[in-house]
Design an enzyme around this catalytic site. Sequence first.
Site, PDB file in Angstrom:
ATOM      1  N   GLU A 164       0.887  -1.088  -0.135  1.00 25.69           N
ATOM      2  CA  GLU A 164      -0.112   0.032  -0.126  1.00 25.69           C
ATOM      3  C   GLU A 164       0.862   1.327  -0.020  1.00 25.69           C
ATOM      4  OE1 GLU A 164      -3.334   0.171  -1.185  1.00 25.69           O
ATOM      5  OE2 GLU A 164      -3.313  -1.339   0.444  1.00 25.69           O
ATOM      6  N   ASP A 183      -4.350   0.640  -9.853  1.00 26.93           N
ATOM      7  CA  ASP A 183      -5.523   0.273  -9.987  1.00 26.93           C
ATOM      8  C   ASP A 183      -6.194   0.066 -11.497  1.00 26.93           C
ATOM      9  OD1 ASP A 183      -5.877   1.289  -7.410  1.00 26.93           O
ATOM     10  OD2 ASP A 183      -6.892   2.985  -7.724  1.00 26.93           O
TER      11      ASP A 183
HETATM   12 MG    MG Z   1     -10.676   5.608  -7.786  1.00 28.11          MG
END
Ligand code: MG
Length: 382
Positions: free
Chosen positions: A32, A171
Amino acid sequence: MHVEVGAGFEKLYGAAPEGVWAAPGRVNLIGEYTDFNEGFVMPLALPHTALAAVSRRTDGVLRLNSADIDGPLVELRVDGLVPLGDTGWAAYPAGVVWALREAGHAVTGADIHLASTVPTGAGLSSSAALEVVTALALNELYGLGLTRPELARLAQRAENDFVGVPCGVMDQTASACCTEGHALHLDCRDLSVRQVPFDLSAHGLGLLVVDTRVKHALGDGAYAERREGCEEGARRLGVSHLRDVPYAELDAALARLGDDRLRRYVRHVVSDDHRVERVITLLDAGDVRAIGPVLTEGHASLRDDLRISCPELDLAVAAANGAGALGARMTGGGFGGSAVVLAESADVDTITKAITEAFATAGFTAPRVFPAVPSAGARRLA
Ligand code: MG
Ligand code: ADP
């Protein structure tokens, strides 16, 4: 659901779409705030997807609609797209068209109808799902021949430069490149990927996502502040990115940093990169249960060193572990959003109940708990 999205398209635009595509949301297992430090992350795709029914246009018009948003059809011109021009939700898919054209690809317009089952604002990347599904559809319809990592980079560019959100590339890469039954080991420096077997049910295990359904305002400036701190730490240590600080040299590096805040950020990033390595070694050896404590260690690092957790996330992790989970951690940007919990399949119901009860006792909004089955990445459905 792709039949409904196709029908929705036809109702809006008066003809059947040329195709329907899907791109999933993701949850990050470990690693992270490492992506912008050019380190390692390990996301997996969720079964929840954004769908896009799309047809080409040749007249320079881009029409956009979302089944999930009330409001009129958004109509733009592809040659009039302006970064940071704020067209609301439509900026995500419009940004992809802009990024493709900026990269020299002749996208001459499109009609797009979107619908998504990815929860928004829960740290599960509903925005990346929208971008990647748009990018994949246009890549295939316009025969652009871009690879998935290239599509991910363009989608990231759309979010960074057109929408104005300074996210890393994880992402979009997860949504574009994940495969069923695997987690994705992504090297955020060169974007090389490896599919790591993560077939939970075969091991009698389950991974839960706990969406706390809160987002604290504190998070607004925190991402930029952590990012700036990591960059400053790298500068002071004389490396281009914190990825270049080997774990074996972490203590020596920390001793050279006078500032407590920078020391904490550097310790988090370098140790989380190392946790990704440890998780991969364990998964490759088939020792899936043993990753649990590594996840919980990662949570402590995010809570105490990076300081991006919040009471709801800490409670989700504590309640899960207290009810017999193998390990748990917050995931995503922090200050709310979601946690992940690794558990024996037989314990999933007890743990879900324990988390729900703990939230009720604390007076928190009821969380949404659901299984995260490692699912397929972006694909054409029709
Ligand atoms: Mg987003
Ligand atoms: P996350 O990516 O963690 O879900 P973001 O704030 O990055 O959160 O992205 C959420 C935004 O993405 C929403 O506010 C909306 O603008 C857009 N979005 C997500 N899903 C949809 C959808 N189904 N239809 C329209 N816009 C959507």
